[in-house]
Design a protein around this motif. Sequence first.
Motif, PDB file in Angstrom:
ATOM      1  N   VAL A 145      10.138  -9.410  19.619  1.00  0.00           N
ATOM      2  CA  VAL A 145       9.547  -9.286  18.285  1.00  0.00           C
ATOM      3  C   VAL A 145       9.993  -7.960  17.686  1.00  0.00           C
ATOM      4  O   VAL A 145       9.764  -6.898  18.272  1.00  0.00           O
ATOM      5  N   ILE A 146      10.642  -8.025  16.521  1.00  0.00           N
ATOM      6  CA  ILE A 146      11.140  -6.820  15.858  1.00  0.00           C
ATOM      7  C   ILE A 146      10.423  -6.675  14.522  1.00  0.00           C
ATOM      8  O   ILE A 146      10.566  -7.525  13.634  1.00  0.00           O
ATOM      9  N   ASP A 147       9.659  -5.608  14.372  1.00  0.00           N
ATOM     10  CA  ASP A 147       8.905  -5.333  13.148  1.00  0.00           C
ATOM     11  C   ASP A 147       9.724  -4.368  12.279  1.00  0.00           C
ATOM     12  O   ASP A 147       9.996  -3.244  12.685  1.00  0.00           O
ATOM     13  N   PHE A 148      10.094  -4.827  11.077  1.00  0.00           N
ATOM     14  CA  PHE A 148      11.008  -4.062  10.224  1.00  0.00           C
ATOM     15  C   PHE A 148      10.308  -3.079   9.289  1.00  0.00           C
ATOM     16  O   PHE A 148      10.942  -2.546   8.376  1.00  0.00           O
ATOM     17  N   GLY A 149       9.044  -2.817   9.488  1.00  0.00           N
ATOM     18  CA  GLY A 149       8.370  -1.828   8.654  1.00  0.00           C
ATOM     19  C   GLY A 149       9.098  -0.485   8.714  1.00  0.00           C
ATOM     20  O   GLY A 149       9.431  -0.018   9.799  1.00  0.00           O
ATOM     21  N   ASP A 150       9.358   0.128   7.560  1.00  0.00           N
ATOM     22  CA  ASP A 150      10.068   1.411   7.440  1.00  0.00           C
ATOM     23  C   ASP A 150      11.563   1.321   7.758  1.00  0.00           C
ATOM     24  O   ASP A 150      12.224   2.357   7.922  1.00  0.00           O
ATOM     25  N   PHE A 151      12.121   0.126   7.820  1.00  0.00           N
ATOM     26  CA  PHE A 151      13.561  -0.027   8.005  1.00  0.00           C
ATOM     27  C   PHE A 151      14.263   0.514   6.761  1.00  0.00           C
ATOM     28  O   PHE A 151      13.903   0.196   5.633  1.00  0.00           O
ATOM     29  N   GLY A 152      15.295   1.372   6.976  1.00  0.00           N
ATOM     30  CA  GLY A 152      15.960   1.993   5.831  1.00  0.00           C
ATOM     31  C   GLY A 152      17.469   2.007   5.967  1.00  0.00           C
ATOM     32  O   GLY A 152      18.043   1.441   6.903  1.00  0.00           O
ATOM     33  N   TRP A 153      18.119   2.679   5.014  1.00  0.00           N
ATOM     34  CA  TRP A 153      19.580   2.733   4.993  1.00  0.00           C
ATOM     35  C   TRP A 153      20.141   3.313   6.283  1.00  0.00           C
ATOM     36  O   TRP A 153      21.182   2.880   6.773  1.00  0.00           O
ATOM     37  N   ARG A 154      19.467   4.290   6.831  1.00  0.00           N
ATOM     38  CA  ARG A 154      19.965   4.958   8.035  1.00  0.00           C
ATOM     39  C   ARG A 154      19.967   4.025   9.250  1.00  0.00           C
ATOM     40  O   ARG A 154      20.659   4.267  10.230  1.00  0.00           O
ATOM     41  N   ASP A 155      19.177   2.959   9.165  1.00  0.00           N
ATOM     42  CA  ASP A 155      19.104   1.996  10.267  1.00  0.00           C
ATOM     43  C   ASP A 155      20.204   0.943  10.192  1.00  0.00           C
ATOM     44  O   ASP A 155      20.260   0.043  11.027  1.00  0.00           O
ATOM     45  N   GLN A 156      21.081   1.060   9.212  1.00  0.00           N
ATOM     46  CA  GLN A 156      22.119   0.068   8.985  1.00  0.00           C
ATOM     47  C   GLN A 156      23.406   0.339   9.769  1.00  0.00           C
ATOM     48  O   GLN A 156      24.471  -0.125   9.374  1.00  0.00           O
ATOM     49  N   ASN A 157      23.317   1.080  10.828  1.00  0.00           N
ATOM     50  CA  ASN A 157      24.505   1.431  11.604  1.00  0.00           C
ATOM     51  C   ASN A 157      25.086   0.176  12.269  1.00  0.00           C
ATOM     52  O   ASN A 157      24.452  -0.400  13.165  1.00  0.00           O
ATOM     53  N   PRO A 158      26.279  -0.253  11.901  1.00  0.00           N
ATOM     54  CA  PRO A 158      26.863  -1.469  12.497  1.00  0.00           C
ATOM     55  C   PRO A 158      27.158  -1.306  13.987  1.00  0.00           C
ATOM     56  O   PRO A 158      27.244  -2.291  14.715  1.00  0.00           O
ATOM     57  N   LYS A 159      27.302  -0.054  14.428  1.00  0.00           N
ATOM     58  CA  LYS A 159      27.552   0.196  15.851  1.00  0.00           C
ATOM     59  C   LYS A 159      26.370  -0.286  16.690  1.00  0.00           C
ATOM     60  O   LYS A 159      26.567  -0.851  17.778  1.00  0.00           O
TER      61      LYS A 159
END
Length: 220
Positions: A145-159
């Motif tokens: 279960v992955i909760d995306f609360g506070d997911f932002g641009w910095r979390d978009q690392n394709p690595k």
Amino acid sequence: NKSIQSEDEDSDTQHTKHNEWCDRETCRRYLVARKWDFEAAKAQLQSTLEWRSTEQEQLRLKLWQSPKALANPLALSLRVVGWDIEGRPIVYTAFSQANDRWDVDANILHLTLVLEACCRMIEQRRQHESKELNRTASSRQWIWVIDFGDFGWRDQNPKTALYTSRLLQRYPEMMYLVLLMNAPILFSATYKIIVPLFDNRVKEKIVFAKDKVLTTSDEM
């Protein structure tokens, strides 16, 4: 001579561990993942054995020994929180609870230790004297279960996405469900990059949930 003897002992120990890990159940999972294509399953299994040999020092660590988490208990949020009704471990992660989550290598190591812990939990339950736990193939899997609360641009690392997809290839047929809670539109770009990396069996296990309404990945 002592050096040669020590190397031989290490080699024997490693061979024994591989034999213990590569049991009938493991071979079954690889065959199912590759749709009973023996050569494809063999190649994937051999690749995993080589990986486990390379990473054996890290794989010896217990989950509580995760370096990033030990250094900062609030850095990451990825842990086993319980079991479902059929005995599957439930892994939960929340972006809002991970205050130092941008070190990709540390995150992947922590995820590896979580998955190894899940494998041990399932095996221990299978060996329980009642003989009633995790007896079916589907119950010998986990839920993430992955909760995306506070997911932002910095979390978009394709690595991160790439390394995660590669890691999951080391644990075929261990994923029962991936539940993505409140994934924002921002995540769509990353999702389009990573989803082709998964085979159809994995894609079918991805479910999006938002405002108490569940949708499959095909509807995103």
